[in-house]
Write a protein that holds these residues in place. Structure first.
Motif, PDB file in Angstrom:
ATOM      1  N   GLY A  26      49.087   8.459 -25.693  1.00  8.33           N
ATOM      2  CA  GLY A  26      47.726   8.922 -25.494  1.00  8.33           C
ATOM      3  C   GLY A  26      46.849   7.854 -24.880  1.00  8.33           C
ATOM      4  O   GLY A  26      45.630   8.022 -24.780  1.00  8.33           O
ATOM      5  N   TYR A  27      47.468   6.770 -24.422  1.00  4.98           N
ATOM      6  CA  TYR A  27      46.699   5.673 -23.809  1.00  4.98           C
ATOM      7  C   TYR A  27      46.166   6.093 -22.445  1.00  4.98           C
ATOM      8  O   TYR A  27      45.072   5.712 -22.051  1.00  4.98           O
ATOM      9  N   VAL A  28      46.962   6.894 -21.706  1.00  2.00           N
ATOM     10  CA  VAL A  28      46.500   7.523 -20.470  1.00  2.00           C
ATOM     11  C   VAL A  28      46.861   9.001 -20.541  1.00  2.00           C
ATOM     12  O   VAL A  28      47.691   9.410 -21.350  1.00  2.00           O
ATOM     13  N   GLU A  29      46.253   9.790 -19.689  1.00  2.00           N
ATOM     14  CA  GLU A  29      46.574  11.215 -19.595  1.00  2.00           C
ATOM     15  C   GLU A  29      46.750  11.550 -18.129  1.00  2.00           C
ATOM     16  O   GLU A  29      45.787  11.838 -17.420  1.00  2.00           O
ATOM     17  N   THR A  30      47.993  11.486 -17.667  1.00  2.00           N
ATOM     18  CA  THR A  30      48.298  11.697 -16.246  1.00  2.00           C
ATOM     19  C   THR A  30      49.549  12.551 -16.107  1.00  2.00           C
ATOM     20  O   THR A  30      50.322  12.703 -17.054  1.00  2.00           O
ATOM     21  N   LYS A  31      49.737  13.065 -14.905  1.00  2.00           N
ATOM     22  CA  LYS A  31      50.867  13.956 -14.660  1.00  2.00           C
ATOM     23  C   LYS A  31      51.976  13.319 -13.840  1.00  2.00           C
ATOM     24  O   LYS A  31      53.095  13.829 -13.809  1.00  2.00           O
ATOM     25  N   GLU A  91      52.513   7.936 -10.182  1.00  2.00           N
ATOM     26  CA  GLU A  91      51.505   7.391  -9.277  1.00  2.00           C
ATOM     27  C   GLU A  91      50.118   7.393  -9.920  1.00  2.00           C
ATOM     28  O   GLU A  91      49.360   6.410  -9.828  1.00  2.00           O
ATOM     29  N   LYS A  92      49.779   8.499 -10.593  1.00  2.00           N
ATOM     30  CA  LYS A  92      48.484   8.577 -11.266  1.00  2.00           C
ATOM     31  C   LYS A  92      48.444   7.681 -12.503  1.00  2.00           C
ATOM     32  O   LYS A  92      47.385   7.159 -12.866  1.00  2.00           O
ATOM     33  N   THR A  93      49.602   7.492 -13.127  1.00  2.00           N
ATOM     34  CA  THR A  93      49.668   6.563 -14.255  1.00  2.00           C
ATOM     35  C   THR A  93      49.377   5.143 -13.795  1.00  2.00           C
ATOM     36  O   THR A  93      48.680   4.383 -14.480  1.00  2.00           O
ATOM     37  N   THR A  94      49.899   4.766 -12.635  1.00  2.00           N
ATOM     38  CA  THR A  94      49.632   3.438 -12.087  1.00  2.00           C
ATOM     39  C   THR A  94      48.134   3.216 -11.935  1.00  2.00           C
ATOM     40  O   THR A  94      47.592   2.183 -12.357  1.00  2.00           O
ATOM     41  N   ILE A  95      47.455   4.182 -11.346  1.00  2.00           N
ATOM     42  CA  ILE A  95      46.011   4.068 -11.123  1.00  2.00           C
ATOM     43  C   ILE A  95      45.264   3.988 -12.450  1.00  2.00           C
ATOM     44  O   ILE A  95      44.356   3.168 -12.626  1.00  2.00           O
ATOM     45  N   ALA A  96      45.655   4.842 -13.402  1.00  2.00           N
ATOM     46  CA  ALA A  96      44.978   4.862 -14.704  1.00  2.00           C
ATOM     47  C   ALA A  96      45.181   3.549 -15.456  1.00  2.00           C
ATOM     48  O   ALA A  96      44.247   3.022 -16.073  1.00  2.00           O
ATOM     49  N   LEU A  97      46.380   3.003 -15.402  1.00  2.00           N
ATOM     50  CA  LEU A  97      46.646   1.744 -16.095  1.00  2.00           C
ATOM     51  C   LEU A  97      45.919   0.575 -15.436  1.00  2.00           C
ATOM     52  O   LEU A  97      45.431  -0.328 -16.117  1.00  2.00           O
ATOM     53  N   GLU A  98      45.834   0.598 -14.113  1.00  2.00           N
ATOM     54  CA  GLU A  98      45.108  -0.472 -13.420  1.00  2.00           C
ATOM     55  C   GLU A  98      43.634  -0.504 -13.837  1.00  2.00           C
ATOM     56  O   GLU A  98      43.006  -1.567 -13.852  1.00  2.00           O
ATOM     57  N   ALA A  99      43.103   0.666 -14.186  1.00  2.00           N
ATOM     58  CA  ALA A  99      41.700   0.745 -14.584  1.00  2.00           C
ATOM     59  C   ALA A  99      41.481   0.408 -16.058  1.00  2.00           C
ATOM     60  O   ALA A  99      40.357   0.119 -16.456  1.00  2.00           O
ATOM     61  N   ASP A 109      57.649   3.151 -13.938  1.00  2.00           N
ATOM     62  CA  ASP A 109      58.835   3.992 -13.811  1.00  2.00           C
ATOM     63  C   ASP A 109      58.723   5.136 -14.814  1.00  2.00           C
ATOM     64  O   ASP A 109      57.672   5.341 -15.428  1.00  2.00           O
ATOM     65  N   THR A 110      59.813   5.860 -15.002  1.00  2.00           N
ATOM     66  CA  THR A 110      59.761   7.030 -15.890  1.00  2.00           C
ATOM     67  C   THR A 110      59.432   6.640 -17.322  1.00  2.00           C
ATOM     68  O   THR A 110      58.739   7.367 -18.045  1.00  2.00           O
ATOM     69  N   HIS A 111      59.885   5.450 -17.765  1.00  2.00           N
ATOM     70  CA  HIS A 111      59.623   5.024 -19.141  1.00  2.00           C
ATOM     71  C   HIS A 111      58.153   4.668 -19.344  1.00  2.00           C
ATOM     72  O   HIS A 111      57.527   5.094 -20.321  1.00  2.00           O
ATOM     73  N   VAL A 112      57.607   3.883 -18.437  1.00  2.00           N
ATOM     74  CA  VAL A 112      56.198   3.502 -18.545  1.00  2.00           C
ATOM     75  C   VAL A 112      55.310   4.736 -18.486  1.00  2.00           C
ATOM     76  O   VAL A 112      54.363   4.876 -19.262  1.00  2.00           O
ATOM     77  N   HIS A 113      55.625   5.645 -17.572  1.00  2.00           N
ATOM     78  CA  HIS A 113      54.839   6.881 -17.443  1.00  2.00           C
ATOM     79  C   HIS A 113      54.907   7.715 -18.721  1.00  2.00           C
ATOM     80  O   HIS A 113      53.873   8.137 -19.261  1.00  2.00           O
ATOM     81  N   ARG A 114      56.115   7.941 -19.200  1.00  2.00           N
ATOM     82  CA  ARG A 114      56.289   8.795 -20.378  1.00  2.00           C
ATOM     83  C   ARG A 114      55.633   8.188 -21.617  1.00  2.00           C
ATOM     84  O   ARG A 114      54.903   8.860 -22.352  1.00  2.00           O
TER      85      ARG A 114
END
Length: 218
Positions: A158-163, A166-174, A147-152
């Motif tokens: 700096g754990y992921v760098e996404t916009k 949806e892209k955060t989900t993919i980055a975290l899964e990896a 959600d907005t909190h997990v993404h932000r």
């Protein structure tokens, strides 16, 4: 301040301690209150879309006082459902979606909602976030709900760098160890509401400041 290399285990331990006395994320609180079925979790998540937890929680409870199963919901009219959920956003639209989902479960799955991501996302109004959250909370299936909190917060760290979420989900899964896939939403919702807030985060009170890159443009 010199930052430490990101230690996901240490960060999760610190965040877990920090939110232990804070109000729980809505779906997890409902689960602890006995609303444990996949159907209840899915409908509650639909109600919560673009609605604050402080509103969606009592709304979900009010609906479930009348009906908690696909059979029970299908016996209500969309207008009756709308009255029960009137305090959430888009109550008319959501009432129709809830009624339709209940009937589809009755017609297509003999009243038993399958614990299947594709099935959940086939319902109108249900996206990746709700499907993943419902499956994670109700069924303990390893999914990440962003959600907005997990993404932000994960971008601010700096754990992921996404916009986008949806892209955060993919980055975290990896990247994120699977043991944290369900818990990340449980922890970062209250953490994001009370400590790592969207505007003016309380960095001086943050237990993970040493690991956070403080990227504030998310």
């Amino acid at each position: 301040m010199e930052k430490l290399p990101f230690d996901v285990d240490a960060v999760f331990d610190r965040v877990r301690d920090a939110v232990s006395t804070l109000p729980k994320a809505a779906m997890f609180e409902l689960y602890e209150d006995g609303y444990t079925s996949l159907f209840e979790q899915l409908i509650s998540c639909l109600i919560s879309v673009r609605t604050y937890d402080e509103v969606s929680l009592p709304v979900s409870r009010r609906l479930f006082e009348q009906a908690r199963t696909p059979e029970g919901i299908a016996q209500l009219t969309p207008a009756q459902i709308e009255t029960l959920i009137r305090d959430c956003t888009y109550p008319e639209q959501k009432a129709q979606q809830i009624h339709t989902i209940a009937n589809q479960i009755l017609m297509n799955y003999a009243g038993e909602l399958p614990a299947d991501e594709a099935v959940l996302m086939s319902f109108k109004g249900i996206g990746v976030k709700c499907a993943h959250l419902a499956l994670g909370v109700a069924c303990q299936q390893p999914y990440i709900s962003v959600d907005t909190h997990v993404h932000r917060i994960t971008n601010r760290w700096g754990y992921v760098e996404t916009k986008t979420p949806e892209k955060t989900t993919i980055a975290l899964e990896a990247k994120l160890p699977q043991q944290y896939w369900i818990e990340i939403n449980q922890l970062l919702v209250p953490f994001g509401k009370h400590i790592c807030t969207g505007k003016r985060p309380h960095c001086s009170q943050c237990p993970v400041l040493n690991w956070c890159q403080q990227k504030m443009d998310q």
